[in-house]
Design an enzyme around this catalytic site. Structure first.
Site, PDB file in Angstrom:
ATOM      1  N   TYR A 167       0.869  -1.182   0.000  1.00 24.37           N
ATOM      2  CA  TYR A 167       0.000   0.000   0.000  1.00 24.37           C
ATOM      3  C   TYR A 167       0.902   1.226   0.000  1.00 24.37           C
ATOM      4  O   TYR A 167       1.771   1.364   0.854  1.00 24.37           O
ATOM      5  CB  TYR A 167      -0.920   0.019   1.229  1.00 24.37           C
ATOM      6  CG  TYR A 167      -1.840   1.229   1.226  1.00 24.37           C
ATOM      7  CD1 TYR A 167      -2.877   1.326   0.302  1.00 24.37           C
ATOM      8  CD2 TYR A 167      -1.644   2.289   2.116  1.00 24.37           C
ATOM      9  CE1 TYR A 167      -3.708   2.447   0.269  1.00 24.37           C
ATOM     10  CE2 TYR A 167      -2.470   3.412   2.091  1.00 24.37           C
ATOM     11  CZ  TYR A 167      -3.504   3.474   1.159  1.00 24.37           C
ATOM     12  OH  TYR A 167      -4.312   4.586   1.121  1.00 24.37           O
ATOM     13  N   ASP A 259       9.445   2.080   0.951  1.00 25.90           N
ATOM     14  CA  ASP A 259       8.349   2.868   1.502  1.00 25.90           C
ATOM     15  C   ASP A 259       8.302   2.577   3.004  1.00 25.90           C
ATOM     16  O   ASP A 259       7.834   1.533   3.441  1.00 25.90           O
ATOM     17  CB  ASP A 259       7.028   2.486   0.818  1.00 25.90           C
ATOM     18  CG  ASP A 259       5.868   3.345   1.316  1.00 25.90           C
ATOM     19  OD1 ASP A 259       6.050   4.068   2.321  1.00 25.90           O
ATOM     20  OD2 ASP A 259       4.790   3.289   0.705  1.00 25.90           O
ATOM     21  N   LYS A 286       3.485   9.577   8.489  1.00 25.90           N
ATOM     22  CA  LYS A 286       2.971   9.125   9.797  1.00 25.90           C
ATOM     23  C   LYS A 286       3.774   9.665  10.984  1.00 25.90           C
ATOM     24  O   LYS A 286       3.631  10.806  11.343  1.00 25.90           O
ATOM     25  CB  LYS A 286       2.892   7.606   9.806  1.00 25.90           C
ATOM     26  CG  LYS A 286       2.062   7.089   8.602  1.00 25.90           C
ATOM     27  CD  LYS A 286       1.014   6.110   8.972  1.00 25.90           C
ATOM     28  CE  LYS A 286       0.372   5.500   7.755  1.00 25.90           C
ATOM     29  NZ  LYS A 286      -1.044   5.493   7.755  1.00 25.90           N
TER      30      LYS A 286
HETATM   31  C1  LIG Z   1       3.322   2.175   3.413  1.00 28.44           C
HETATM   32  C2  LIG Z   1       2.442   3.356   3.142  1.00 28.44           C
HETATM   33  N1  LIG Z   1       2.774   4.220   2.174  1.00 28.44           N
HETATM   34  C3  LIG Z   1       2.026   5.304   1.916  1.00 28.44           C
HETATM   35  C4  LIG Z   1       0.892   5.578   2.633  1.00 28.44           C
HETATM   36  C5  LIG Z   1       0.067   6.780   2.329  1.00 28.44           C
HETATM   37  O1  LIG Z   1       0.222   7.714   3.360  1.00 28.44           O
HETATM   38  P1  LIG Z   1      -0.911   8.832   3.597  1.00 28.44           P
HETATM   39  O2  LIG Z   1      -2.100   8.138   4.149  1.00 28.44           O
HETATM   40  O3  LIG Z   1      -0.262   9.786   4.568  1.00 28.44           O
HETATM   41  O4  LIG Z   1      -1.162   9.464   2.276  1.00 28.44           O
HETATM   42  C6  LIG Z   1       0.506   4.708   3.653  1.00 28.44           C
HETATM   43  C7  LIG Z   1      -0.706   4.970   4.458  1.00 28.44           C
HETATM   44  O5  LIG Z   1      -1.148   4.186   5.249  1.00 28.44           O
HETATM   45  C8  LIG Z   1       1.285   3.564   3.915  1.00 28.44           C
HETATM   46  O6  LIG Z   1       0.948   2.668   4.847  1.00 28.44           O
END
Ligand SMILES: Cc1ncc(COP(=O)(O)O)c(C=O)c1O
Length: 447
Positions: A167, A259, A286
């Site tokens: 994700y 990520d 986060k």
């Molecule tokens: C691994 C990962 N990357 C990107 C995102 C996207 O972040 P945001 O919700 O701040 O746009 C998330 C959100 O949960 C995530 O878990």
């Protein structure tokens, strides 16, 4: 069993014993129900964040303090998801509140640079040696979108490889990832021209990944991977798998993007410190915003230098709230609390919970496999092992959703998909409360 440790929901007294978890949820959350009914008049499905919706409607929370939240009916629950892992210090940590209050009286935003972004960039470079230069954005979504753009600009190539169950947010490339590698990338509203640039391989599967990527290696701009699948089920990468991706990207002239929007919370040096694999780029979000909106991406200086506005032309990246002082003040106050010992302690407490849960399920008639890395964990209702998203898809997800509602009823805020995390205000008492709530939920299901 010490049921007194579980805070009883007063509204539950009116509900007949033996009612289904969803009936009990509805009976005990009249305030949330009323707000949601009002919300559907103005928001599609009453919602602005698909990921927090669950049947029959989501809980409406009025305030949070430490590791506890209170809903609009005045019922307190222990928060085992912490805004999907972002509140590692819990709600309204005094030092974070103080930093935000002070900053709000000084400068909230301005069309200038500010010192806080310099300081945050330095803190991140100290923790993540792979990050030589960094830029700030407002969400993890923006961070992954911009890291992909940087990789494409740097390599002059187009294809992005990701993994089923990964994700990366809600931009077009991120939402192109199907849950199953046999399905085509793409989705409603994503142009095929975009989806065609994304290939999806099975996580933790060396041979199958090679088969998927080999035909596209000449055009491969980046492999984007979560070192531990977060939303996809808290599945840690096998160390050899990440080493293989490092070698593959090196050999093909593409970039390896970690990520770590969630994964950064698994250790002082993030997930990359634990795995000892150095990515070219890292995306963050986060916890580095201390509870306020944030995103960041950084890595090799020669890649990030594309964004240098002194270049002609630079890789443009505007954003009215990039590097905004409030988020960075909250983030800096948060990072200051997170020493190496904090991560060790939080992980040890999480292990106590996961081993207790494993014992509870083993003593019940429900098969479960609990995955964990650092302070992240996921309950999967399956025999396991859970090594890829396909294993998650094969688990009993309807039953997990039922268990989620039962846990809500027994004072635990958790997720319908079984993902959870711990925060620093938690102690053995909160771990015991989770275990007791689970024990009660399992007992209620028993014939
Ligand atoms: C691994 C990962 N990357 C990107 C995102 C996207 O972040 P945001 O919700 O701040 O746009 C998330 C959100 O949960 C995530 O878990």
């Amino acid at each position: 069993m010490d049921a007194s440790r579980v805070r009883k929901n007063p509204a539950m007294a009116k509900v007949t014993t033996g009612a289904q978890p969803s009936e009990r949820f509805e009976a005990s959350t009249p305030g949330s129900h009323a707000l949601w009914q009002r919300a559907v008049g103005s928001l599609p499905g009453g919602n602005s964040r698909t990921t927090i919706f669950h049947d029959p409607y989501p809980l409406y929370v009025a305030h949070g303090n430490g590791c506890r939240v209170t809903d609009v009916d005045g019922v307190e629950r222990i928060d085992f998801i912490s805004n999907y892992t972002s509140l590692i210090l819990g709600h309204c940590h005094p030092r974070v509140v103080e930093a935000v209050q002070l900053q709000a009286t000084r400068l909230m935003s301005s069309a200038t640079a500010n010192e806080l972004e310099v300081e945050m960039a330095e803190r991140l470079r100290e923790r993540l040696p792979s990050v030589e230069l960094v830029r700030f954005a407002n969400s993890g979504t923006e961070a992954t979108m911009l890291a992909i753009r940087a990789a494409r600009a740097f390599t002059g190539r187009t294809t992005i490889a990701t993994f089923a169950g990964g994700y990366h947010g809600s931009h077009d490339y991120a939402v192109s990832i199907p849950a199953d590698t046999r399905a085509r990338p793409g989705g409603m509203g994503v142009p095929s021209a975009v989806a065609d640039t994304v290939v999806v391989a099975p996580f933790n599967d060396h041979d199958a990944t090679l088969t998927v990527l080999e035909p596209r290696l000449d055009d491969l701009a980046a492999v984007v991977v979560e070192p531990v699948l977060g939303a996809g089920g808290v599945i840690p990468a096998e160390p050899e798998f990440l080493r293989f991706l490092r070698e593959l990207t090196d050999a093909s002239g593409s970039l390896l993007v970690f990520d770590e929007v969630i994964a950064f919370r698994v250790g002082y040096h993030g997930a990359q410190g634990r795995y000892d694999v150095t990515p070219d780029l890292t995306t963050l979000g986060k916890i580095i915003g201390g509870g306020l909106p944030v995103g960041a991406f950084g890595g090799r200086a020669e890649v990030m230098a594309l964004f240098d506005p002194r270049r002609d032309p630079p890789l443009a990246h505007g954003g009215t709230f990039n590097g905004n002082p409030l988020s960075l003040a909250a983030g800096l106050a948060t990072l200051a609390e997170l020493t190496p010992a904090t991560f060790t302690e939080l992980e040890a407490l999480t292990s106590e919970l996961t081993s207790e849960l494993a014992t509870l399920f083993a003593d019940s008639d429900i098969a479960a496999c609990i995955t964990q890395l650092g302070s992240l964990f996921n309950i999967h209702l399956t025999d396991g092992p859970v090594l890829s998203h396909a294993d998650v898809v094969a688990s009993d997800r309807p039953l997990m959703r039922e268990l989620h509602l039962a846990l809500l009823d027994h004072g635990i805020l958790f997720t319908p998909r079984g993902m959870g995390c711990l925060s620093t205000p938690m102690t053995r008492a909160e771990v015991d409360a989770f275990a007791d709530a689970t024990r009660l939920a399992l007992a209620e299901r028993a014939p």
